[in-house]
Design an enzyme around this catalytic site. Structure first.
Site, PDB file in Angstrom:
ATOM      1  N   HIS A  57       0.853  -1.209   0.224  1.00  0.00           N
ATOM      2  CA  HIS A  57      -0.190   0.037  -0.218  1.00  0.00           C
ATOM      3  C   HIS A  57       0.937   0.999  -0.290  1.00  0.00           C
ATOM      4  O   HIS A  57       2.232   1.306   0.001  1.00  0.00           O
ATOM      5  CB  HIS A  57      -1.234   0.039   1.651  1.00  0.00           C
ATOM      6  CG  HIS A  57      -0.238  -0.321   2.998  1.00  0.00           C
ATOM      7  ND1 HIS A  57       0.007  -1.382   3.480  1.00  0.00           N
ATOM      8  CD2 HIS A  57       0.438   1.054   3.150  1.00  0.00           C
ATOM      9  CE1 HIS A  57       0.387  -0.558   4.624  1.00  0.00           C
ATOM     10  NE2 HIS A  57       0.880   0.971   4.100  1.00  0.00           N
TER      11      HIS A  57
HETATM   12  P1  TYD Z   1      -1.646  -2.869   7.587  1.00  0.00           P
HETATM   13  O1  TYD Z   1      -0.961  -1.849   7.588  1.00  0.00           O
HETATM   14  O2  TYD Z   1      -1.611  -2.851   6.686  1.00  0.00           O
HETATM   15  O3  TYD Z   1       0.064  -3.424   7.988  1.00  0.00           O
HETATM   16  P2  TYD Z   1       0.914  -3.773   7.176  1.00  0.00           P
HETATM   17  O4  TYD Z   1       1.400  -2.340   7.167  1.00  0.00           O
HETATM   18  O5  TYD Z   1       2.435  -3.635   8.220  1.00  0.00           O
HETATM   19  O6  TYD Z   1       1.184  -4.936   6.517  1.00  0.00           O
HETATM   20  O7  TYD Z   1      -3.055  -3.366   8.645  1.00  0.00           O
HETATM   21  C1  TYD Z   1      -3.076  -4.268   9.168  1.00  0.00           C
HETATM   22  C2  TYD Z   1      -3.874  -5.201   9.823  1.00  0.00           C
HETATM   23  O8  TYD Z   1      -3.708  -3.668  11.273  1.00  0.00           O
HETATM   24  C3  TYD Z   1      -5.261  -3.945   9.654  1.00  0.00           C
HETATM   25  O9  TYD Z   1      -5.975  -5.143   9.309  1.00  0.00           O
HETATM   26  C4  TYD Z   1      -5.520  -2.358   9.984  1.00  0.00           C
HETATM   27  C5  TYD Z   1      -4.952  -3.288  11.765  1.00  0.00           C
HETATM   28  N1  TYD Z   1      -3.887  -1.680  11.812  1.00  0.00           N
HETATM   29  C6  TYD Z   1      -4.253  -1.035  13.095  1.00  0.00           C
HETATM   30  O10 TYD Z   1      -5.874  -1.343  13.086  1.00  0.00           O
HETATM   31  N2  TYD Z   1      -3.426  -0.139  13.397  1.00  0.00           N
HETATM   32  C7  TYD Z   1      -2.318   0.201  12.798  1.00  0.00           C
HETATM   33  O11 TYD Z   1      -1.868   0.985  13.882  1.00  0.00           O
HETATM   34  C8  TYD Z   1      -1.540  -0.606  12.199  1.00  0.00           C
HETATM   35  C9  TYD Z   1      -0.969  -0.298  11.515  1.00  0.00           C
HETATM   36  C10 TYD Z   1      -2.501  -1.252  11.350  1.00  0.00           C
END
Ligand code: TYD
Length: 154
Positions: A57
């Site tokens: 993303h």
């Molecule tokens: P995501 O940001 O897609 O993780 P990464 O960038 O590490 O791959 O987030 C994964 C899941 O965790 C998504 O369901 C949202 C949740 N999340 C939160 O609730 N709070 C946060 O601060 C973060 C980073 C993720």
């Protein structure tokens, strides 16, 4: 360490304070090594599955600094024009990721721990999770920038 050819990102080298047999410190301070006030800290672990991939993303407003504080992983960075994959395997070397930077993390060592410092609170609306939408937004931003540069958009 391989130099970064991608826009909207930079290495952040914290340096190491060596305390002899008592270990090593690396320090990150807002306004010094970290170019924003940190509103959120999160860490990612439990990465033993070989197929694990994170990220995929870009953010509209949130800026982040990413550290690999244990183990190693590969970080793919993509500004919509240039794409580069680097390995992070040092706890004292992070990557600053500005807005509009597609990123993917993979090839985690089983003991890998990522530490992320973020400029904003969590907000799902800040994410661009679709790569085509990301590219469309990059192109729209380039078009707007060239209109503003030529003075016709004002
Ligand atoms: P995501 O940001 O897609 O993780 P990464 O960038 O590490 O791959 O987030 C994964 C899941 O965790 C998504 O369901 C949202 C949740 N999340 C939160 O609730 N709070 C946060 O601060 C973060 C980073 C993720």
């Amino acid at each position: 360490m391989e130099s970064l050819q991608v826009s909207n990102c930079a290495y952040i080298d914290l340096g190491r304070i060596k305390d002899g047999v008592d270990g090593v410190l690396s320090v990150a301070e807002c306004g010094r090594q970290i170019p924003f006030d940190v509103k959120r800290v999160y860490y990612i672990y439990g990465l033993s599955a070989p197929q694990a991939i994170r990220g995929r993303h870009a953010h509209k407003h949130n800026r982040q600094v990413l550290f690999c504080i244990n183990g190693s992983f590969n970080l793919l960075l993509d500004d919509g024009t240039h794409r580069q994959e680097v390995t992070l395997d040092r706890p004292d070397l992070g990557v600053y990721m500005d807005v509009m930077l597609w990123h993917e993390m993979s090839a985690f060592s089983p003991n890998c721990i990522l530490l992320v410092l973020a400029s904003d609170h969590y907000d799902e609306a800040d994410y661009i999770r679709d790569y085509e939408a990301f590219i469309d937004q990059v192109r729209a931003n380039h078009r707007n920038a060239s209109i503003n540069t030529s003075g016709r958009g004002e």
